[in-house]
Design a protein around this motif. Structure first.
Motif, PDB file in Angstrom:
ATOM      1  N   CYS A  92       0.850  -1.195   0.000  1.00  0.00           N
ATOM      2  CA  CYS A  92       0.000   0.000   0.000  1.00  0.00           C
ATOM      3  C   CYS A  92       0.885   1.244   0.000  1.00  0.00           C
ATOM      4  CB  CYS A  92      -0.920  -0.005   1.215  1.00  0.00           C
ATOM      5  SG  CYS A  92      -1.970   1.457   1.307  1.00  0.00           S
ATOM      6  N   CYS A  95       0.156   3.155   3.554  1.00  0.00           N
ATOM      7  CA  CYS A  95       0.552   2.599   4.861  1.00  0.00           C
ATOM      8  C   CYS A  95       1.770   1.694   4.812  1.00  0.00           C
ATOM      9  CB  CYS A  95      -0.550   1.779   5.494  1.00  0.00           C
ATOM     10  SG  CYS A  95      -2.169   2.065   4.939  1.00  0.00           S
ATOM     11  N   CYS A 125      -5.519  -3.342   1.030  1.00  0.00           N
ATOM     12  CA  CYS A 125      -4.611  -3.076   2.140  1.00  0.00           C
ATOM     13  C   CYS A 125      -5.292  -3.487   3.433  1.00  0.00           C
ATOM     14  CB  CYS A 125      -4.255  -1.597   2.165  1.00  0.00           C
ATOM     15  SG  CYS A 125      -3.330  -1.153   3.636  1.00  0.00           S
ATOM     16  N   CYS A 128      -5.587   0.079   5.770  1.00  0.00           N
ATOM     17  CA  CYS A 128      -6.510   1.178   5.467  1.00  0.00           C
ATOM     18  C   CYS A 128      -7.684   0.740   4.593  1.00  0.00           C
ATOM     19  CB  CYS A 128      -5.766   2.341   4.809  1.00  0.00           C
ATOM     20  SG  CYS A 128      -5.247   2.011   3.109  1.00  0.00           S
TER      21      CYS A 128
HETATM   22 ZN    ZN Z   1      -3.118   1.085   3.288  1.00  0.00          ZN
END
Ligand code: ZN
Length: 150
Positions: A92, A95, A125, A128
């Protein structure tokens, strides 16, 4: 693998799109950064010569970039490390978490219908919840990377 200093947020996101584990924390002070890199065995990427010197003294591996533009920073890095050899769409960009296969529910909830009908590989992800597919955030990045020769 990497730790991008606080001036390198954009570079960090692109490195993640390329598939590199890149930590980025904007509110750590120098001591904390050095401590964290040492503990986690990460390579520090920095534009800060002072921080670079301190890291070298502590035996932390680092890469220095001089440009303030993330495109040029990527080109600078590509001269030191092989940026081509990475697993794209595996991380991701927000993140840094490793992506997993998206579930049917996630796809239904977050992917536009026409994309659901034309694509068959979706990743999400676990942190998130952002869903990725070929042509989402990735195609734009791919075009840029190609232009940069990466
Ligand atoms: Zn993420």
């Amino acid at each position: 693998m990497f730790f991008a200093d606080r001036m390198l947020g954009k570079l960090a996101r692109k490195l993640r799109l390329l598939g590199f584990d890149t930590a980025y924390v904007s509110d750590m002070d120098e001591e904390e950064i050095l401590e964290f890199c040492k503990e986690t065995n990460r390579v520090l990427i920095t534009r800060d010569r002072d921080l670079l010197r301190k890291a070298v003294e502590k035996g932390i591996r680092c890469y220095y970039v001089s440009s303030d533009d993330w495109r040029e920073q990527l080109v600078e890095l590509s001269k030191k490390i092989d940026l081509k050899n990475s697993k794209r769409m595996s991380r991701c960009s927000l993140c840094n978490a490793e992506l997993v296969r998206a579930s049917e529910e996630e796809i239904k909830a977050k992917v536009p219908l026409y994309v659901q009908q034309t694509q068959n590989e979706f990743y999400s992800c676990p942190v998130c919840g952002r869903v990725y597919w070929a042509g989402s955030h990735v195609e734009h990045a791919e075009t840029l990377f190609r232009r940069l020769g990466l």
